[in-house]
Scaffold this active site. Structure first.
Site, PDB file in Angstrom:
ATOM      1  N   ASP A   1       0.802  -1.217   0.000  1.00  0.00           N
ATOM      2  CA  ASP A   1       0.000   0.000   0.000  1.00  0.00           C
ATOM      3  C   ASP A   1       0.840   1.275   0.000  1.00  0.00           C
ATOM      4  O   ASP A   1       1.999   1.282   0.421  1.00  0.00           O
ATOM      5  CB  ASP A   1      -0.887   0.043   1.253  1.00  0.00           C
ATOM      6  CG  ASP A   1      -2.077  -0.882   1.166  1.00  0.00           C
ATOM      7  OD1 ASP A   1      -2.081  -1.775   0.301  1.00  0.00           O
ATOM      8  OD2 ASP A   1      -3.009  -0.722   1.984  1.00  0.00           O
TER       9      ASP A   1
ATOM     10  N   HIS B   1       3.361  -2.291   3.313  1.00  0.00           N
ATOM     11  CA  HIS B   1       3.484  -0.944   2.763  1.00  0.00           C
ATOM     12  C   HIS B   1       4.911  -0.749   2.273  1.00  0.00           C
ATOM     13  O   HIS B   1       5.850  -1.201   2.936  1.00  0.00           O
ATOM     14  CB  HIS B   1       3.188   0.116   3.833  1.00  0.00           C
ATOM     15  CG  HIS B   1       1.834   0.010   4.453  1.00  0.00           C
ATOM     16  ND1 HIS B   1       1.525  -0.952   5.402  1.00  0.00           N
ATOM     17  CD2 HIS B   1       0.705   0.742   4.272  1.00  0.00           C
ATOM     18  CE1 HIS B   1       0.254  -0.804   5.769  1.00  0.00           C
ATOM     19  NE2 HIS B   1      -0.259   0.219   5.099  1.00  0.00           N
TER      20      HIS B   1
END
Length: 215
Positions: free
Chosen positions: A33, A187
């Site tokens: 992400d 992430h």
């Protein structure tokens, strides 16, 4: 040698707001992400290419606009693109209808400006803050709402730093909690420790699971 994953049943329960929490098969999906990041995303792409693994990148529209070349590389190398909103607002689900339409459309437009004709079949709410209303808005764009069932907690740098303690923490979580059908949340934006962790974690995951990009 790392311990084998704990025996757990396949992922079947839905996520918040009726979002999708598992792959629907025995395969495991890696999702990254908040990019694109011109350094960390490219380093991660190098690693995934080296290991022969495809993943899903949940990209932020404003960052796509700034770094379209990274998004072009993601698509060119066979990874899946996912809409992760325009600017990652924690209260996105509380915004009015007009804003939500603008946000999701603008992010899709930025992705397709970088990759004309790109398929955008998935949406992930910032912070995973899905509500039934936000799921319904994603459906207006024919995007499936994806959540996760494993969070590697790479964002806990204030507790674990960005060195070996963080790598050990992330590795422990993923090896302990991943099961058939898992969607793993990670992430890469401004997080070089994610690349460092998956450099050793990817071979372990490949030896225990079939890894796929969300189709």
């Amino acid at each position: 040698m790392a311990a084998p994953p704990r025996t757990r049943s396949p992922v079947t329960a839905p996520g918040p707001g009726g979002s999708i929490k598992g792959t629907g098969s025995d395969a495991v999906a890696l999702t990254f992400d908040d990019g694109p990041d011109p350094k960390s995303t490219n380093d991660l792409l190098d690693l995934l290419k080296e290991q022969g693994v495809k993943a899903t990148f949940c990209v932020v529209g404003s960052r796509v606009k700034t770094h379209p070349e990274v998004v072009r590389r993601i698509a060119a190398e066979g990874h899946t693109l996912c809409n992760h909103s325009w600017q990652h607002l924690q209260d996105l689900s509380e915004r009015d209808n007009g804003y939500l339409m603008w946000d999701l459309q603008s992010t899709n437009d930025a992705i397709r400006a970088a990759v004309p004709g790109a398929r955008i079949d998935y949406f992930r709410a910032p912070y995973g803050n899905f509500t039934p209303r936000l799921v319904e808005f994603a459906a207006r764009f024919t995007m499936k709402p994806i959540y996760w069932d494993v969070d590697d907690e790479c964002w806990k740098s204030s507790t674990y730093g960005v060195g070996p303690a963080m790598t050990n923490h992330m590795t422990t979580i993923v090896q302990r909690d991943t099961r058939p059908g898992s969607i793993i949340l990670s992430h890469e934006n401004l997080k070089p420790h994610t690349v460092a962790t998956y450099r050793s974690l990817l071979p372990w995951l490949k030896s225990h699971f079939r890894l796929v990009a969300l189709p």
